[in-house]
Design an enzyme around this catalytic site. Structure first.
Site, PDB file in Angstrom:
ATOM      1  N   GLY A 286       0.827  -1.200  -0.102  1.00  0.00           N
ATOM      2  CA  GLY A 286      -0.034  -0.069   0.061  1.00  0.00           C
ATOM      3  C   GLY A 286       0.840   1.341   0.023  1.00  0.00           C
ATOM      4  O   GLY A 286       1.876   1.293   0.209  1.00  0.00           O
ATOM      5  N   ILE A 338      -4.004 -11.107   6.655  1.00  0.00           N
ATOM      6  CA  ILE A 338      -3.964 -10.998   7.893  1.00  0.00           C
ATOM      7  C   ILE A 338      -5.316 -11.835   8.806  1.00  0.00           C
ATOM      8  O   ILE A 338      -5.267 -11.867  10.211  1.00  0.00           O
ATOM      9  CB  ILE A 338      -3.839  -9.546   8.377  1.00  0.00           C
ATOM     10  CG1 ILE A 338      -4.975  -8.615   8.006  1.00  0.00           C
ATOM     11  CG2 ILE A 338      -2.355  -8.983   7.925  1.00  0.00           C
ATOM     12  CD1 ILE A 338      -5.010  -7.166   8.544  1.00  0.00           C
ATOM     13  N   LYS A 363      -9.430   1.077   4.380  1.00  0.00           N
ATOM     14  CA  LYS A 363      -9.579   2.675   4.854  1.00  0.00           C
ATOM     15  C   LYS A 363     -10.531   3.383   4.103  1.00  0.00           C
ATOM     16  O   LYS A 363     -10.600   4.530   4.421  1.00  0.00           O
ATOM     17  CB  LYS A 363      -7.884   2.928   4.463  1.00  0.00           C
ATOM     18  CG  LYS A 363      -6.805   2.318   5.077  1.00  0.00           C
ATOM     19  CD  LYS A 363      -5.543   3.034   4.708  1.00  0.00           C
ATOM     20  CE  LYS A 363      -4.223   2.047   5.415  1.00  0.00           C
ATOM     21  NZ  LYS A 363      -4.000   0.949   4.792  1.00  0.00           N
ATOM     22  N   ILE A 401      -0.555   1.367  12.536  1.00  0.00           N
ATOM     23  CA  ILE A 401      -0.797   2.632  11.672  1.00  0.00           C
ATOM     24  C   ILE A 401      -2.229   2.857  11.953  1.00  0.00           C
ATOM     25  O   ILE A 401      -3.265   2.154  11.286  1.00  0.00           O
ATOM     26  CB  ILE A 401      -0.472   2.507  10.259  1.00  0.00           C
ATOM     27  CG1 ILE A 401       1.129   1.908  10.198  1.00  0.00           C
ATOM     28  CG2 ILE A 401      -0.728   3.841   9.556  1.00  0.00           C
ATOM     29  CD1 ILE A 401       1.963   2.766  10.666  1.00  0.00           C
ATOM     30  N   SER A 402      -2.749   3.919  12.289  1.00  0.00           N
ATOM     31  CA  SER A 402      -4.229   4.226  12.868  1.00  0.00           C
ATOM     32  C   SER A 402      -4.630   5.589  12.008  1.00  0.00           C
ATOM     33  O   SER A 402      -3.839   5.857  11.118  1.00  0.00           O
ATOM     34  CB  SER A 402      -4.387   4.461  14.451  1.00  0.00           C
ATOM     35  OG  SER A 402      -5.638   4.508  14.462  1.00  0.00           O
ATOM     36  N   LYS A 405      -9.526   9.350  11.707  1.00  0.00           N
ATOM     37  CA  LYS A 405     -10.817   8.810  11.909  1.00  0.00           C
ATOM     38  C   LYS A 405     -11.199   8.020  12.909  1.00  0.00           C
ATOM     39  O   LYS A 405     -12.563   7.504  13.145  1.00  0.00           O
ATOM     40  CB  LYS A 405     -11.107   8.310  10.681  1.00  0.00           C
ATOM     41  CG  LYS A 405     -11.131   9.214   9.461  1.00  0.00           C
ATOM     42  CD  LYS A 405     -11.265   8.691   7.883  1.00  0.00           C
ATOM     43  CE  LYS A 405     -11.349   9.475   6.873  1.00  0.00           C
ATOM     44  NZ  LYS A 405      -9.887  10.239   7.002  1.00  0.00           N
ATOM     45  N   ASN A 442      -5.303  12.340   6.453  1.00  0.00           N
ATOM     46  CA  ASN A 442      -5.137  12.269   5.035  1.00  0.00           C
ATOM     47  C   ASN A 442      -3.673  12.312   4.582  1.00  0.00           C
ATOM     48  O   ASN A 442      -3.103  13.099   4.858  1.00  0.00           O
ATOM     49  CB  ASN A 442      -6.147  12.875   4.318  1.00  0.00           C
ATOM     50  CG  ASN A 442      -7.423  12.716   4.612  1.00  0.00           C
ATOM     51  OD1 ASN A 442      -7.995  11.617   3.991  1.00  0.00           O
ATOM     52  ND2 ASN A 442      -8.035  13.476   5.458  1.00  0.00           N
ATOM     53  N   LEU A 444      -1.299  12.688   1.220  1.00  0.00           N
ATOM     54  CA  LEU A 444      -1.313  13.036  -0.069  1.00  0.00           C
ATOM     55  C   LEU A 444      -0.805  12.079  -1.196  1.00  0.00           C
ATOM     56  O   LEU A 444       0.482  11.549  -0.906  1.00  0.00           O
ATOM     57  CB  LEU A 444      -0.368  14.589  -0.185  1.00  0.00           C
ATOM     58  CG  LEU A 444      -1.022  15.745   0.512  1.00  0.00           C
ATOM     59  CD1 LEU A 444      -0.132  16.693   0.678  1.00  0.00           C
ATOM     60  CD2 LEU A 444      -2.293  16.338  -0.209  1.00  0.00           C
ATOM     61  N   SER A 446      -1.755   9.122  -1.583  1.00  0.00           N
ATOM     62  CA  SER A 446      -2.146   7.680  -1.413  1.00  0.00           C
ATOM     63  C   SER A 446      -3.329   7.373  -2.060  1.00  0.00           C
ATOM     64  O   SER A 446      -4.080   8.264  -2.743  1.00  0.00           O
ATOM     65  CB  SER A 446      -2.394   7.503   0.220  1.00  0.00           C
ATOM     66  OG  SER A 446      -3.573   8.173   0.560  1.00  0.00           O
TER      67      SER A 446
END
Length: 606
Positions: A286, A338, A363, A401-402, A405, A442, A444, A446
């Site tokens: 990702g 996973i 996500k 990685i959270s 949101k 967010n 940029l 991605s």
């Protein structure tokens, strides 16, 4: 002209100049002084001729591209001529016991003028009379420092360039009205619009590599008042190392306008955690996962495990890292889900990683509203599988990685990320593994970012769709987010929720307007359409809830949230029974659980 012909021509021309100079010096002074005998004239001439060619080769006068001659070439001429005349003087002293200073001085003077004149005349002829076959467009150079002058010099030399430097702007008062390579500093950055209008300028090139992001934003705001195309000169380091040439400009990007100045990382601290260690990155194909892999690779781990569900994305990052680090450390691509608990435990047992960066997750906010069970399976149960495997096999650090949101979530995606935080916080209470989460907004560029969507809409002629004129979000570049994730991992004591400083929130509509302009269009040509807020979206995002706020920065741009007590029994209930719940039930349950909202939990149960 071939190399041998070029050298022969220059040697012949220099031979004539050398002999002409000494004979002219002789005939100027001979009527007034008793200068040379014929024998001494011949000896001096031959000595000067031979010594000139020797020193010309020593100082490469026959190997220089004289169309690009500058001060360095002039210095070489001075040295060659001076040493050759000096050699002739020594020979005169040895043969005749005397040095004819007057004639040698005139000889040196003529020698310098004629050698230098013939060499530099080619540069003048080439620059002024040999015109390129293309019509050049005017360019305004922002910055009259070393980078700007280097750029102007290159543009003036390169006849194939489509740009002609017309003027500089620079905020240094001392440089105003000065000329550099014939190009005048006409004003400051605040005068850009006026200068562009008066001088028919088509391009503006920002040539100040040391600019911080806020300064770039300020300059771009001035440039945006014109219709000129705006470019940025590459970094000086990239030019010096040969990665790019001086005149390889790039477009101003959204990242330049929204990004912040990079923070200095604790390289030594990160090295202790990563160098020579085995690192596992889930979601390695990702946007964030692949960038973490790139950043980790710079610290020379012993092994890096690229784990992902999509074979194409894992293949891409695997090939990229192998091309760059093939002989430096082991790279192991792993296709795995996973959600497959046994597979994850087997991999963790086999490779025994020292650090795990868990970036694998669903996500996309609206998609997860329609597929809440998948969000729970991947974001909650998948995280639980990887985290418990890390605990079982004594991983040193586990970094989740959270997302921003996850704060007071109103949607399934954010709720499942908050529940994933709860899972690792609960595990941390009785584990030797240090479990931490890192939240940011967010990113940029991605896959889930609005930037790629906006670009596609602009390419197809518009309109650009924005949900609401007041919708705001935090933004960060992928490399910055990934570096700070690694830094946060080194600061872990266990159980923390780290929050990255995202700067000021940005209105999505302003982002769309900037992107339209950067693409060379006006808002009238492309248009912006407001489509309405989508399911699960919030108007504003937060990075910490009120009961999580901790004002002290543990590291530049990294804050630590206070740990919040979690009723883990509700999380276990969700994990054990999610397959039997319907879509609406799960949606209410996860949002209620993430917000500790008893009313929603009761509503979902009914």
């Amino acid at each position: 002209m071939s190399y041998s012909k070029r050298v022969s021509l220059l040697m012949g021309m220099d031979s004539f100049i050398v002999l002409f100079s000494i004979f002219i010096g002789y005939y100027i002074l001979n009527p007034y002084f008793n200068i040379y005998t014929l024998q001494m004239l011949i000896i001096s001439s031959l000595t000067l001729l031979v010594s000139h060619h020797v020193f010309a080769f020593i100082y490469h006068l026959y190997h220089k591209a004289w169309e690009y001659a500058s001060v360095g070439e002039l210095v070489a001429i001075v040295k060659a001529v001076t040493f050759s005349v000096g050699t002739a003087a020594i020979v005169q002293l040895l043969v005749n016991g005397d040095i004819y200073i007057r004639v040698l001085f005139i000889t040196w003077l003529l020698h310098m003028c004629l050698i230098g004149g013939t060499r530099f005349s080619w540069r003048m002829v080439r620059g002024r009379f040999i015109k390129p076959g293309i019509e050049k467009e005017g360019a305004l150079i922002v910055g009259a420092g070393s980078a700007g002058t280097m750029l102007v010099r290159q543009l003036l030399r390169n006849n194939e360039s489509e740009l002609k430097p017309i003027a500089f702007v620079d905020d240094d008062i001392a440089k105003q009205k000065l000329q550099i390579y014939g190009v005048t500093v006409l004003g400051k950055t605040e005068n850009i619009s006026e200068i562009v209008d008066k001088n028919r300028i088509d391009h503006i090139i920002i040539a100040i590599p040391s600019l911080n992001k806020l300064e770039i934003q300020k300059i771009y705001q001035e440039c945006s008042k014109t219709k000129a195309q705006v470019k940025i000169m590459p970094m000086i380091e990239d030019i010096i190392t040969g990665k790019v040439s001086v005149n390889q400009f790039r477009d101003v990007q959204v990242e330049d306008l929204l990004g912040r100045d990079p923070v200095e990382l604790d390289v030594q601290g990160i090295s202790k955690k990563l160098t020579g260690k085995t690192i596992l990155v889930t979601g390695a194909g990702g946007s964030i996962g692949s960038e973490i892999c790139r950043q980790v690779s710079k610290f020379k781990p012993q092994k890096i495990l690229l784990l992902g569900h999509g074979e194409n994305s894992i293949y891409s990052i695997d090939i990229e890292l192998r091309n760059r680090y093939r002989d430096e450390f082991e790279i192991i691509p792993i296709i795995a889900d996973i959600q497959d608990r046994q597979r994850i435990f087997d991999l963790m047992d086999k490779y025994r990683p020292d650090v795990v960066y868990h970036a694998a997750a669903h996500k996309h906010v609206p998609l997860m509203e329609y597929n809440p069970k998948e969000a729970v399976k991947n974001n909650v149960i998948g995280t639980k599988n990887v985290a418990e495997a890390a605990d079982t096999f004594s991983v040193s650090n586990f970094v989740l990685i959270s997302s921003d949101k996850a704060v007071n979530p109103t949607n399934v995606m954010g709720s499942t990320k908050r529940i994933a935080e709860m899972v690792i916080q609960e595990l941390d209470k009785h584990s030797q593994t240090k479990f931490v989460a890192v939240r940011f907004g967010n990113v940029l560029g991605s896959r889930g970012s609005v930037i790629p969507l906006f670009k596609k809409q602009i390419q197809s002629g518009g309109p650009v769709t924005v949900t609401h004129p007041e919708m705001t979000r935090y933004f960060m570049t992928i490399p910055e987010a990934s570096r700070l994730v690694m830094q946060a991992g080194t600061l872990a004591r266990g159980g923390e929720i780290f929050v990255l400083d995202m700067g000021e929130p940005v209105k999505i509509v302003d982002l769309a307007k900037n992107l339209i302009q950067l693409s060379g269009y006006t808002e009238e040509e492309i248009g912006i359409r407001f489509s309405g807020i989508r399911p699960g979206e919030k108007m504003f995002e937060e990075l910490l809830g009120e009961n999580e706020v901790h004002n002290e920065a543990i590291f530049p741009k990294i804050f630590i949230g206070k740990s919040v007590a979690v009723d883990y029994s509700s999380v276990q209930t969700l994990i054990e029974n999610h397959t039997s719940y319907d879509t609406e039930y799960i949606k209410n349950y996860v949002i209620g659980l993430a917000n500790k909202n008893e009313e929603l939990l009761v509503k979902s149960a009914n």
